[in-house]
Structures are given as C-alpha cells and as structure tokens.
Design an enzyme around this catalytic site. Structure first.
Site, PDB file in Angstrom:
ATOM      1  N   ASP A  98       0.881  -1.175   0.000  1.00 35.48           N
ATOM      2  CA  ASP A  98       0.000   0.000   0.000  1.00 35.48           C
ATOM      3  C   ASP A  98       0.915   1.220   0.000  1.00 35.48           C
ATOM      4  O   ASP A  98       2.136   1.107   0.189  1.00 35.48           O
ATOM      5  CB  ASP A  98      -0.886  -0.007   1.259  1.00 35.48           C
ATOM      6  CG  ASP A  98      -1.792   1.211   1.326  1.00 35.48           C
ATOM      7  OD1 ASP A  98      -2.382   1.575   0.298  1.00 35.48           O
ATOM      8  OD2 ASP A  98      -1.895   1.826   2.411  1.00 35.48           O
ATOM      9  N   SER A  99       0.323   2.394  -0.156  1.00 34.88           N
ATOM     10  CA  SER A  99       1.101   3.627  -0.069  1.00 34.88           C
ATOM     11  C   SER A  99       1.582   3.891   1.361  1.00 34.88           C
ATOM     12  O   SER A  99       2.510   4.658   1.562  1.00 34.88           O
ATOM     13  CB  SER A  99       0.255   4.796  -0.551  1.00 34.88           C
ATOM     14  OG  SER A  99      -0.921   4.884   0.228  1.00 34.88           O
ATOM     15  N   TYR A 119      -0.855   8.493  -2.468  1.00 36.73           N
ATOM     16  CA  TYR A 119      -0.834   8.281  -3.917  1.00 36.73           C
ATOM     17  C   TYR A 119      -2.074   8.927  -4.578  1.00 36.73           C
ATOM     18  O   TYR A 119      -2.043   9.220  -5.770  1.00 36.73           O
ATOM     19  CB  TYR A 119      -0.917   6.777  -4.251  1.00 36.73           C
ATOM     20  CG  TYR A 119       0.332   5.956  -4.086  1.00 36.73           C
ATOM     21  CD1 TYR A 119       1.495   6.446  -3.501  1.00 36.73           C
ATOM     22  CD2 TYR A 119       0.343   4.630  -4.538  1.00 36.73           C
ATOM     23  CE1 TYR A 119       2.621   5.642  -3.366  1.00 36.73           C
ATOM     24  CE2 TYR A 119       1.467   3.826  -4.420  1.00 36.73           C
ATOM     25  CZ  TYR A 119       2.603   4.333  -3.831  1.00 36.73           C
ATOM     26  OH  TYR A 119       3.714   3.530  -3.706  1.00 36.73           O
ATOM     27  N   GLY A 120      -3.151   9.033  -3.813  1.00 36.96           N
ATOM     28  CA  GLY A 120      -4.477   9.288  -4.385  1.00 36.96           C
ATOM     29  C   GLY A 120      -4.644  10.574  -5.163  1.00 36.96           C
ATOM     30  O   GLY A 120      -5.529  10.673  -6.009  1.00 36.96           O
ATOM     31  N   CYS A 122      -4.300  -1.600  -1.861  1.00 39.11           N
ATOM     32  CA  CYS A 122      -4.414  -0.156  -2.047  1.00 39.11           C
ATOM     33  C   CYS A 122      -5.503   0.066  -3.087  1.00 39.11           C
ATOM     34  O   CYS A 122      -5.391  -0.434  -4.216  1.00 39.11           O
ATOM     35  CB  CYS A 122      -3.075   0.395  -2.553  1.00 39.11           C
ATOM     36  SG  CYS A 122      -3.138   2.149  -2.999  1.00 39.11           S
ATOM     37  N   THR A 177      -6.269   2.786  -4.606  1.00 36.79           N
ATOM     38  CA  THR A 177      -5.786   3.665  -5.675  1.00 36.79           C
ATOM     39  C   THR A 177      -5.025   2.874  -6.737  1.00 36.79           C
ATOM     40  O   THR A 177      -5.265   3.036  -7.932  1.00 36.79           O
ATOM     41  CB  THR A 177      -4.883   4.757  -5.056  1.00 36.79           C
ATOM     42  OG1 THR A 177      -5.657   5.450  -4.080  1.00 36.79           O
ATOM     43  CG2 THR A 177      -4.384   5.725  -6.096  1.00 36.79           C
ATOM     44  N   GLU A 237      -2.740   8.535   8.398  1.00 34.11           N
ATOM     45  CA  GLU A 237      -1.269   8.424   8.470  1.00 34.11           C
ATOM     46  C   GLU A 237      -0.712   9.181   9.683  1.00 34.11           C
ATOM     47  O   GLU A 237       0.375   8.887  10.166  1.00 34.11           O
ATOM     48  CB  GLU A 237      -0.625   8.961   7.187  1.00 34.11           C
ATOM     49  CG  GLU A 237      -0.784   8.044   5.987  1.00 34.11           C
ATOM     50  CD  GLU A 237       0.014   6.737   6.085  1.00 34.11           C
ATOM     51  OE1 GLU A 237       1.126   6.749   6.628  1.00 34.11           O
ATOM     52  OE2 GLU A 237      -0.507   5.701   5.622  1.00 34.11           O
ATOM     53  N   CYS A 244     -11.005   2.719  -0.017  1.00 34.31           N
ATOM     54  CA  CYS A 244      -9.572   2.923   0.214  1.00 34.31           C
ATOM     55  C   CYS A 244      -9.222   2.124   1.463  1.00 34.31           C
ATOM     56  O   CYS A 244      -9.972   2.141   2.451  1.00 34.31           O
ATOM     57  CB  CYS A 244      -9.327   4.409   0.433  1.00 34.31           C
ATOM     58  SG  CYS A 244      -7.726   4.829   1.159  1.00 34.31           S
ATOM     59  N   THR A 245      -8.096   1.432   1.437  1.00 31.71           N
ATOM     60  CA  THR A 245      -7.774   0.547   2.563  1.00 31.71           C
ATOM     61  C   THR A 245      -7.421   1.304   3.849  1.00 31.71           C
ATOM     62  O   THR A 245      -7.364   0.694   4.917  1.00 31.71           O
ATOM     63  CB  THR A 245      -6.614  -0.405   2.202  1.00 31.71           C
ATOM     64  OG1 THR A 245      -5.529   0.376   1.684  1.00 31.71           O
ATOM     65  CG2 THR A 245      -7.044  -1.436   1.180  1.00 31.71           C
ATOM     66  N   HIS A 246      -7.189   2.593   3.750  1.00 31.18           N
ATOM     67  CA  HIS A 246      -6.973   3.375   4.972  1.00 31.18           C
ATOM     68  C   HIS A 246      -8.287   3.583   5.754  1.00 31.18           C
ATOM     69  O   HIS A 246      -8.268   3.768   6.969  1.00 31.18           O
ATOM     70  CB  HIS A 246      -6.423   4.768   4.649  1.00 31.18           C
ATOM     71  CG  HIS A 246      -4.942   4.823   4.401  1.00 31.18           C
ATOM     72  ND1 HIS A 246      -4.360   4.343   3.270  1.00 31.18           N
ATOM     73  CD2 HIS A 246      -3.933   5.334   5.162  1.00 31.18           C
ATOM     74  CE1 HIS A 246      -3.047   4.551   3.318  1.00 31.18           C
ATOM     75  NE2 HIS A 246      -2.766   5.145   4.461  1.00 31.18           N
TER      76      HIS A 246
HETATM   77  N1  DGL Z   1      -4.686   2.993   0.964  1.00 26.01           N
HETATM   78  C1  DGL Z   1      -4.664   3.711  -0.301  1.00 26.01           C
HETATM   79  C2  DGL Z   1      -5.934   3.396  -1.057  1.00 26.01           C
HETATM   80  O1  DGL Z   1      -6.516   2.372  -0.753  1.00 26.01           O
HETATM   81  C3  DGL Z   1      -4.398   5.138  -0.046  1.00 26.01           C
HETATM   82  C4  DGL Z   1      -4.000   5.858  -1.292  1.00 26.01           C
HETATM   83  C5  DGL Z   1      -3.251   7.126  -1.052  1.00 26.01           C
HETATM   84  O2  DGL Z   1      -2.103   7.026  -0.655  1.00 26.01           O
HETATM   85  O3  DGL Z   1      -3.803   8.191  -1.322  1.00 26.01           O
HETATM   86  O4  DGL Z   1      -6.357   4.084  -1.941  1.00 26.01           O
END
Ligand code: DGL
Length: 273
Positions: free
Chosen positions: A10-11, A42-43, A73, A75, A152, A186-188
C-alpha cells in the site's frame, strides 16, 4: 502446497487492514508488507505516477519470490492493476472485485455509497465492477482526499475533533442520498470505521475493502492449492520507504502487537523502472 511468502503493499498504513485479516484467516502464511511511507498519499497523483510507483512496489516485493502479491491499495487497484498484470506473472490480487461482490450481496435497495481517493473515484472502477454484479445499482461516489493524511497521522479515533469534522462534511451528501451500503473504497478508511459508522447510522452497512480482499485471497489460494502447510505461525516482515519510527508505532497500535523490531527502511527508487 506452497510455502513462499505473500507480498502485500500500500502507499502507507492502509494495507495493514488487509494484513490483519490475512493473519487471522491464514496464520501459517508468511507475509512481507511494503508501505510506501516516503511517497504517501498516492491518491492525488496522476495515473502515470501511480503506475510508476506501483511498478517499483511490485518489483521490490518480487525480490522475495512471493507466491502472490496483494495490492492492498484502492488507488493502485483501480488505476494500475491491469497494467501490472500485463507485466508480471505472479498472481496479483486487488481490492475492487471483492469489495464490489460484497456490496452487490449486501445492498437491498441497490443504492450504494462509495468513498475513495481522487484517483479511485476518477477511475470509475468500482462502478464498473458493481454494474456487472448488480445491474441497475446506483452508486453515489465521493472523493475524500483528507482522510488518508488523517489516518497516516494517527488521527482516526472517534472523538478526534478534526477527524469528526472532516468525516461529517464528506459523508453528508452521501447520507442525504439514503444509500443502504457504503464501500470504504480505500484501505486506509477501515481505520476510521467506528467514526464513519456513527455518522452513517446503523441502517447503513459498511464494506471494508481490506477485510473483503483478504477473504477473497484466502479463498483463491486455497482453490489454487497454494496454501502453506507450515506448522505454527508464519513470519511477518514490514518494509517502509521512510523513517521506521512513526510507522512502527501506528502499526503496532493497529495490529495490537509490537512490530517495531520487524520494520525496516528501504530505498524503493532502487527497484523497477
Ligand atoms: N490505501 C490507499 C488506497 O486504498 C491510499 C491511497 C493514497 O495514498 O492516497 O487508496
């Protein structure tokens, strides 16, 4: 039977929502996690940049000869997965299809909410997957660019005044549309689940993409005869592209165990193109 590790990336911290579920479902499996903490989020980046970063992430994890890589992730799954699949022979599992399957199964009204990063919402990938699985379903989508930085920075707990205000503003238009299911695309976002649940109300079912993806991967590995026959618990290693301290502290809190000694920093720019 296959005792090679499973790669997960993931990011940043978000993919740990998949790691936690993978560890619960398949404790014997060895996991190698990469969080691109030096380049998160990343988004908000272009498709080209997301593909370039994702290529390096896959190249790094491939150095462990994994039997599969989980693109934990949203994204990358929505924006780069097909490109990556065309370049690598290792099975690559993303989060979109398992989440869309869960939403198609869970929605009664066919009115489904979707929150994700800008790149994810721009891609239309969840909508396309859901249209196949549940024709006629209506998706109410919203990009939520501030949620990844909040997570984060460890600002995801109910009662956090900034997180509460941001979540309330993002979710208001989705609540007004009276969806009965909300995909946390999004996994966050599952880290914000208690807070999001309170804002959406008990009538709305939340789809956790990390959890759904882990269940899908467990089923796929079993079906393909790729599960480990290791006795005991598989080793978990964590790699990041920036200082290990913050990641180790937040990851340990989220996973409920001290993973500090298992976290290493790497130079991700040394991998791939
Ligand atoms: N966990 C990432 C996702 O699922 C986050 C992407 C990001 O870094 O913006 O999209």
């Amino acid at each position: 039977m296959d005792n090679r590790p499973i790669g997960v990336f993931d990011s940043g911290l978000g993919g740990l929502t998949a790691v936690r579920a993978l560890a619960r479902l398949m404790p014997e499996e060895e996991l190698v996690y990469f969080g691109d903490t030096g380049r998160v989020p990343y988004g908000g980046r272009s498709r080209e940049t997301i593909i370039r970063y994702a290529r390096q992430d896959v190249a790094f994890l491939s150095s462990f000869q994994p039997k599969a890589i989980v693109v934990a992730c949203g994204t990358v799954s929505t924006t780069a997965l097909e490109v990556l699949r065309g370049e690598w022979a290792v099975p690559l599992f993303g989060v979109v299809e398992p989440a869309a399957r869960a939403a198609a199964r869970l929605t009664r009204s066919g009115k489904v909410g979707l929150i994700g990063t800008q790149a994810t919402i721009r891609s239309g990938a969840y909508e396309r997957a859901l249209a196949v699985l549940r024709p006629g379903a209506q998706v109410v989508a919203r990009a939520c660019p501030l949620l990844v930085p909040l997570v984060e920075n460890g600002r995801y707990r109910p009662g956090d005044p900034v997180a509460e205000a941001v979540v309330a503003e993002y979710l208001a238009p989705i609540r007004e549309q009276e969806v009965d299911t909300l995909m946390l695309g999004c996994t966050h976002y599952p880290l914000l689940k208690p807070l999001i649940a309170r804002h959406m109300g008990p009538q709305v079912t939340l789809v956790d993409v990390g959890e759904q993806c882990a269940q899908w991967v467990a089923g796929q590995l079993t079906g393909r005869g790729l599960r480990s026959d290791r006795e005991g618990v598989g080793r978990h290693r964590y790699f990041v592209s920036d200082d290990t301290g913050d990641f180790a502290a937040l990851a340990s809190a989220f996973l409920g165990e001290d993973v500090g000694a298992q976290v290493e920093e790497i130079d991700i720019t040394a991998y791939g193109s």
